[in-house]
Enzyme design. Sequence first.
Site, PDB file in Angstrom:
ATOM      1  N   ARG A 136     -12.551   4.783   8.131  1.00  0.00           N
ATOM      2  CA  ARG A 136     -12.139   5.548   6.924  1.00  0.00           C
ATOM      3  C   ARG A 136     -13.426   6.290   6.309  1.00  0.00           C
ATOM      4  NH1 ARG A 136     -10.536   5.015   1.239  1.00  0.00           N
ATOM      5  NH2 ARG A 136      -8.947   6.549   0.883  1.00  0.00           N
TER       6      ARG A 136
ATOM      7  N   ILE B  88      -8.300  12.582  -0.139  1.00  0.00           N
ATOM      8  CA  ILE B  88      -7.865  11.617   1.013  1.00  0.00           C
ATOM      9  C   ILE B  88      -7.098  10.564   0.039  1.00  0.00           C
ATOM     10  CG2 ILE B  88     -10.172  10.210   0.866  1.00  0.00           C
ATOM     11  CD1 ILE B  88      -9.847   9.406   3.788  1.00  0.00           C
ATOM     12  N   SER B  89      -5.902  10.209   0.674  1.00  0.00           N
ATOM     13  CA  SER B  89      -4.814   9.510   0.235  1.00  0.00           C
ATOM     14  C   SER B  89      -5.594   8.022   0.065  1.00  0.00           C
ATOM     15  CB  SER B  89      -3.519   9.592   0.809  1.00  0.00           C
ATOM     16  OG  SER B  89      -3.027  10.410   0.917  1.00  0.00           O
ATOM     17  N   GLN B  90      -4.844   7.444  -0.881  1.00  0.00           N
ATOM     18  CA  GLN B  90      -5.028   5.793  -1.330  1.00  0.00           C
ATOM     19  C   GLN B  90      -4.664   5.018   0.114  1.00  0.00           C
ATOM     20  OE1 GLN B  90      -3.437   4.237  -4.761  1.00  0.00           O
ATOM     21  NE2 GLN B  90      -3.968   2.113  -4.284  1.00  0.00           N
TER      22      GLN B  90
END
Length: 216
Positions: free
Chosen positions: A39, A65-67
Amino acid sequence: MTSNDSFRHKGLRNRLVEEIRKKGIIDHKVLEAIGRVPRHLFMDSSFIQMAYKDQAFPIGQGQTISQPYTVAVQTSLLEIQPGDQVLEIGTGSGYQAAVLYEMGAFVFSVERQKRLFQKTAKLLPEIGYREVRLFLGDGNDGLPAFAPFDKIIVTAGISDIPSNLLLQLKPGGLMVIPLGERSQTMTRIKRLNEDDFEQETFGEFAFVPMLKGIAK
Ligand code: SAH
């Protein structure tokens, strides 16, 4: 995966996977996929030390950026089988697309922001995700040339389900979409046959809004 992924990063990632597991994600294939995707390589360098916190982060052009927990929830709800044709609306950093690829899916992902699209189209092949197919377009249209899909995932919040997306789902297929304006209810739609759809909900989340058209 690449020389920029060290044992230190892997250690941090294992801790993140543990954290997500404790929050209730039990699908081990999803946890393993999250454990494999570096990530930190999807984030701007100033945030690298934050990459393995279970939080959303800015990726430029006002997007996030999504959790990781949210990525895990959406990916679990999709019940990915190897070989599934999956359409993602909202490529963003490409992180969610990489997780889907690690699950064995054929991933098609659409982004409306040209700069983000270009940045991610350059990044993904550099870090080993050559087979994820990226498109610049308005996700409200879906991707008719490659439809129908086994699964559709929308990673931006929207009030109403775009009918084009419903029509591009195979019978038996699943769509996971956060529905709502201020906050979003995670919703899963199953296409039972040509005409019938079934809907279930899975709690409240916060997404950036799904917008219309393409942005330069
Ligand atoms: N899946 C992403 C998170 C994306 S945030 C990741 O893993 O990083 C939501 C993204 O949806 C943003 O990049 C935003 O630009 C995009 N988006 C919003 N409306 C859209 C639309 N109509 N079509 C395609 N993408 C859209």
